[in-house]
Design a protein around this motif. Structure first.
Motif, PDB file in Angstrom:
ATOM      1  N   THR A  19       0.811  -1.226   0.000  1.00  0.00           N
ATOM      2  CA  THR A  19       0.000   0.000   0.000  1.00  0.00           C
ATOM      3  C   THR A  19       0.842   1.273   0.000  1.00  0.00           C
ATOM      4  O   THR A  19       0.306   2.363  -0.165  1.00  0.00           O
ATOM      5  CB  THR A  19      -0.929   0.019   1.237  1.00  0.00           C
ATOM      6  OG1 THR A  19      -0.138  -0.099   2.421  1.00  0.00           O
ATOM      7  CG2 THR A  19      -1.927  -1.140   1.184  1.00  0.00           C
ATOM      8  N   HIS A  20       2.162   1.162   0.195  1.00  0.00           N
ATOM      9  CA  HIS A  20       3.030   2.346   0.245  1.00  0.00           C
ATOM     10  C   HIS A  20       4.066   2.277  -0.871  1.00  0.00           C
ATOM     11  O   HIS A  20       4.703   1.235  -1.063  1.00  0.00           O
ATOM     12  CB  HIS A  20       3.749   2.435   1.600  1.00  0.00           C
ATOM     13  CG  HIS A  20       2.813   2.550   2.761  1.00  0.00           C
ATOM     14  ND1 HIS A  20       2.237   3.737   3.132  1.00  0.00           N
ATOM     15  CD2 HIS A  20       2.352   1.622   3.632  1.00  0.00           C
ATOM     16  CE1 HIS A  20       1.456   3.542   4.189  1.00  0.00           C
ATOM     17  NE2 HIS A  20       1.510   2.258   4.509  1.00  0.00           N
TER      18      HIS A  20
ATOM     19  N   ARG B 166       0.382  -4.072  -9.523  1.00  0.00           N
ATOM     20  CA  ARG B 166      -1.003  -3.910  -9.098  1.00  0.00           C
ATOM     21  C   ARG B 166      -1.926  -4.772  -9.963  1.00  0.00           C
ATOM     22  O   ARG B 166      -2.794  -5.461  -9.435  1.00  0.00           O
ATOM     23  CB  ARG B 166      -1.431  -2.452  -9.166  1.00  0.00           C
ATOM     24  CG  ARG B 166      -2.925  -2.316  -8.897  1.00  0.00           C
ATOM     25  CD  ARG B 166      -3.396  -0.963  -8.428  1.00  0.00           C
ATOM     26  NE  ARG B 166      -2.743   0.184  -8.984  1.00  0.00           N
ATOM     27  CZ  ARG B 166      -2.908   1.430  -8.513  1.00  0.00           C
ATOM     28  NH1 ARG B 166      -3.694   1.647  -7.492  1.00  0.00           N
ATOM     29  NH2 ARG B 166      -2.278   2.453  -9.052  1.00  0.00           N
ATOM     30  N   SER B 167      -1.706  -4.773 -11.261  1.00  0.00           N
ATOM     31  CA  SER B 167      -2.547  -5.568 -12.160  1.00  0.00           C
ATOM     32  C   SER B 167      -2.416  -7.052 -11.853  1.00  0.00           C
ATOM     33  O   SER B 167      -3.406  -7.797 -11.851  1.00  0.00           O
ATOM     34  CB  SER B 167      -2.192  -5.302 -13.622  1.00  0.00           C
ATOM     35  OG  SER B 167      -2.471  -3.965 -13.954  1.00  0.00           O
TER      36      SER B 167
ATOM     37  N   GLY C 193     -11.374  -9.339  -6.145  1.00  0.00           N
ATOM     38  CA  GLY C 193     -12.315  -8.769  -5.195  1.00  0.00           C
ATOM     39  C   GLY C 193     -11.773  -7.582  -4.438  1.00  0.00           C
ATOM     40  O   GLY C 193     -12.508  -6.933  -3.683  1.00  0.00           O
ATOM     41  N   LEU C 194     -10.482  -7.256  -4.619  1.00  0.00           N
ATOM     42  CA  LEU C 194      -9.886  -6.120  -3.916  1.00  0.00           C
ATOM     43  C   LEU C 194     -10.088  -4.835  -4.718  1.00  0.00           C
ATOM     44  O   LEU C 194     -10.029  -4.834  -5.952  1.00  0.00           O
ATOM     45  CB  LEU C 194      -8.385  -6.356  -3.694  1.00  0.00           C
ATOM     46  CG  LEU C 194      -8.000  -7.515  -2.769  1.00  0.00           C
ATOM     47  CD1 LEU C 194      -6.483  -7.630  -2.668  1.00  0.00           C
ATOM     48  CD2 LEU C 194      -8.610  -7.337  -1.386  1.00  0.00           C
ATOM     49  N   LYS C 195     -10.298  -3.738  -4.008  1.00  0.00           N
ATOM     50  CA  LYS C 195     -10.397  -2.427  -4.672  1.00  0.00           C
ATOM     51  C   LYS C 195      -9.060  -2.080  -5.328  1.00  0.00           C
ATOM     52  O   LYS C 195      -7.989  -2.323  -4.752  1.00  0.00           O
ATOM     53  CB  LYS C 195     -10.715  -1.340  -3.636  1.00  0.00           C
ATOM     54  CG  LYS C 195     -12.076  -1.418  -3.001  1.00  0.00           C
ATOM     55  CD  LYS C 195     -12.191  -0.315  -1.938  1.00  0.00           C
ATOM     56  CE  LYS C 195     -13.516  -0.368  -1.201  1.00  0.00           C
ATOM     57  NZ  LYS C 195     -13.543   0.602  -0.083  1.00  0.00           N
ATOM     58  N   ARG C 196      -9.150  -1.458  -6.483  1.00  0.00           N
ATOM     59  CA  ARG C 196      -7.924  -1.074  -7.194  1.00  0.00           C
ATOM     60  C   ARG C 196      -7.102  -0.083  -6.376  1.00  0.00           C
ATOM     61  O   ARG C 196      -5.861  -0.150  -6.346  1.00  0.00           O
ATOM     62  CB  ARG C 196      -8.285  -0.494  -8.563  1.00  0.00           C
ATOM     63  CG  ARG C 196      -7.080  -0.202  -9.425  1.00  0.00           C
ATOM     64  CD  ARG C 196      -7.440   0.148 -10.853  1.00  0.00           C
ATOM     65  NE  ARG C 196      -6.226   0.408 -11.636  1.00  0.00           N
ATOM     66  CZ  ARG C 196      -5.448  -0.543 -12.151  1.00  0.00           C
ATOM     67  NH1 ARG C 196      -5.766  -1.824 -11.991  1.00  0.00           N
ATOM     68  NH2 ARG C 196      -4.360  -0.231 -12.833  1.00  0.00           N
TER      69      ARG C 196
ATOM     70  N   ILE D 228      -0.961  -0.978  -4.278  1.00  0.00           N
ATOM     71  CA  ILE D 228      -0.140  -0.494  -5.399  1.00  0.00           C
ATOM     72  C   ILE D 228       0.641  -1.648  -6.017  1.00  0.00           C
ATOM     73  O   ILE D 228       1.327  -1.491  -7.014  1.00  0.00           O
ATOM     74  CB  ILE D 228       0.810   0.621  -4.932  1.00  0.00           C
ATOM     75  CG1 ILE D 228       1.658   0.157  -3.751  1.00  0.00           C
ATOM     76  CG2 ILE D 228       0.033   1.865  -4.548  1.00  0.00           C
ATOM     77  CD1 ILE D 228       3.126   0.146  -3.993  1.00  0.00           C
ATOM     78  N   GLY D 229       0.517  -2.813  -5.432  1.00  0.00           N
ATOM     79  CA  GLY D 229       1.188  -4.018  -5.906  1.00  0.00           C
ATOM     80  C   GLY D 229       0.982  -5.104  -4.869  1.00  0.00           C
ATOM     81  O   GLY D 229       0.136  -4.969  -3.969  1.00  0.00           O
TER      82      GLY D 229
END
Length: 577
Positions: free
Chosen positions: A116-117, A149-150, A158-161, A165-166
């Protein structure tokens, strides 16, 4: 060997015989507690050639050991706390169980760690995962793999984009903790331990200045007996202090109870091909695949109320939903929840008031001549804890005590498991079962599958599913009573199977059918069947109602008011904490 085969079958006859053995024999080791540590101690001592008795007031794994996050995990998060020894030990034990000791019960599990960072987190976590892999985390499973991330979203759509970030893919394990604990106890019985549930320690015996045994009370009929042992090992987890107070000896450590709550939701509510581990402000949250469900948890709060029946509150459930919904495209609601369970971690009391800071290391102490206590630790390292406890107890055993060999002792059902996996189709054909059903049974019983299914030879209807819990065959309920030590509906629906958390009805809809199936095995008459069904229903109602309460005190009051299946169980006298 024939004697051991009979001992391994924990049924009504064995239970009656065990009562006689407890009163008539001089044991080297008497173990109090039928959780994973107590069962592990019994197995360790029995395989060293010692004469062992194991007594449990309720059922195998009825406390902490059936209410975990269902992982034999390597302790990845302990790396951040620089607990390198604990991580290495846990990874060694995880690998041992997955490959040798219990491959039918402990399974590899793919995880996604969302990043996330930007900039700092990937190299920081990569270093941690590299250390994890090198310490044994990738011995028989793939090494870490870094994802864009992709790539992470392809693994977990099912996770929010914007929630990541990866990601990093790594492996851990999943285990049915209650079945594993029961299997450890059965393995101890297989090697000669006298194992008996519904047998509550109510006092200690003494000779001069040493503990020489325990006084026990049958939790079913109130009968009492004295059990003589050269050494008694207190392996009662969150009940450590209560048992310690019975001995009138000053303990060397104190145990604090930390409540952990999990929710169970249908598999289609979260779209992911991997388990997910999420950081929270307080700790971590796991999203674990569990058959047709996800298990999501956990919480970490002090608990000072009823140790036998910790209650989840609406606040606990709201916390879990709030944390997981931060990252899910489709939020979960209370209506999505099929099951909820609460367990207590036995943590060694430290200087900090925050339970998350309390040590997950274990401690062993020779409290008095003839009395050893063990507490703390975590499920994954139960075998090491057991070894340390028996090593400490050896000082009180007159004979020479051999070194521990449990590293080389597969649990019952492990031998032959891999060959049977390759014979799934043939096994299914011989019993008229679909291969998926055989695979499910192999992952619960391993090579004992024939023992289970052969009970249906004279009654083919037993090979049909339980009507309102079709993941399980009727014969599994019968086998639970005949061979796995189950004495009550609760034992079968909550621990031998996981019907109590896997179906929205929590087992109520099939309680009558299961009671009728096991009645001939357990000698229940019509009145007993009715009482078992009503007691189980009352338990479920109390749990569901408690889960709507705002705080621990009100939830505990509702849950504790439900009737006990074990009518003669005595509540311990509260001690000041």
């Amino acid at each position: 060997m024939a004697k051991h085969q009979e001992a391994q079958f924990l049924g009504p006859q064995q239970r009656a015989d065990a009562w006689d053995h407890l009163q008539s024999e001089q044991f080297d080791v008497v173990v109090i507690g039928g959780g994973v540590v107590g069962a592990g101690v019994a197995l360790d001592a029995a395989t060293r050639g010692l004469r062992v008795a194991l007594v449990e007031a309720r059922d195998f794994a009825s406390g902490t050991s059936s209410r975990s996050s269902k992982m034999f995990h390597g302790g990845l998060r302990y790396l951040e706390q620089l607990e390198f020894g604990l991580v290495a030990e846990a990874l060694h034990e995880r690998e041992l169980s997955m490959s040798t000791l219990a491959p039918h019960l402990v399974k590899p599990l793919k995880f996604l760690f969302p990043l996330t960072h930007r900039v700092w987190e990937r190299p920081y976590m990569a270093a941690g995962f590299l250390l994890y892999d090198q310490m044994g985390g990738a011995k028989s499973v793939p090494h870490q793999k870094h994802l864009t991330r992709s790539g992470a979203l392809r693994m977990s759509p099912g996770l929010k984009r914007n929630a990541l970030i990866g990601g990093i893919r790594y492996y851990d394990t999943v285990v049915d903790d209650a079945r594993h604990t029961m299997t450890v106890a059965r393995t101890a019985a297989h090697y000669g331990a006298v194992v008996r549930t519904s047998t509550q320690v109510v006092g200690f015996m003494r000779e001069a200045d040493r503990v020489s045994g325990v006084r026990v009370r049958d939790s079913e009929d109130g009968s009492t007996a004295e059990v003589r042992g050269h050494v008694v090992i207190n392996a009662t987890g969150v009940w450590t202090d209560e048992i310690q107070s019975l001995s009138h000896q000053r303990g060397r450590f104190r145990v604090r109870a930390s409540k952990g709550v999990h929710i169970v939701v249908p598999r289609d509510r979260v779209v992911s091909e991997a388990a997910i581990i999420l950081r929270t402000e307080k700790s971590v949250l796991f999203v674990i695949p569990w058959g047709g469900h996800w298990i999501i948890g956990t919480t970490d709060t002090d608990w000072n109320l009823d140790l036998a029946h910790p209650a989840a509150t609406k606040a606990d459930i709201d916390y879990i939903l709030g944390q997981v919904n931060k990252v899910l495209v489709t939020p979960l609601t209370h209506a999505d929840i099929d099951g909820v369970y609460a367990g207590l971690r036995p943590l060694l009391a430290g200087e900090s008031d925050e339970t998350s800071k309390l040590s997950r290391e274990h401690a062993v102490a020779r409290v008095a001549p003839g009395l050893v206590a063990i507490a703390g630790g975590k499920y994954t390292t139960y075998r090491v804890m057991a070894q340390d406890a028996v090593d400490a107890a050896s000082e009180d055993i007159p004979a020479r005590v051999a070194p521990s060999i449990t590293e080389k002792v597969p649990l019952v059902g492990a031998d032959g498991y891999f060959a049977l996996i390759n014979q799934t189709v043939q096994v299914g054909q011989s019993y008229g079962l679909h291969p998926y059903r055989v695979k499910h049974l192999l992952d619960r019983y391993g090579s004992l599958i024939h023992e289970v299914l052969d009970l249906g030879a004279a009654s083919p209807e037993l090979l049909q599913p339980i009507t309102d819990a079709p993941d399980y065959l009727q014969v599994e309920a019968v086998y639970a009573a005949a061979a796995e030590g189950a004495l009550h509906l609760e034992d079968i629906l909550a621990r031998r199977t996981r019907i109590a958390i896997e179906y929205p009805h929590r087992g109520v809809n099939c309680a009558e059918q299961v009671a009728q199936l096991v009645a001939p095995v357990l000698g229940w008459d019509a009145a007993t069947v009715d009482r078992e069904v009503e007691t189980y229903r009352a338990r479920v109602v109390a749990e569901v109602e408690s889960q709507a309460q705002p705080d621990d005190a009100s939830a505990d009051a509702l849950r504790a008011a439900a009737p006990e299946a074990r009518a003669e169980i005595l509540e311990p006298v509260p001690i000041s904490r």
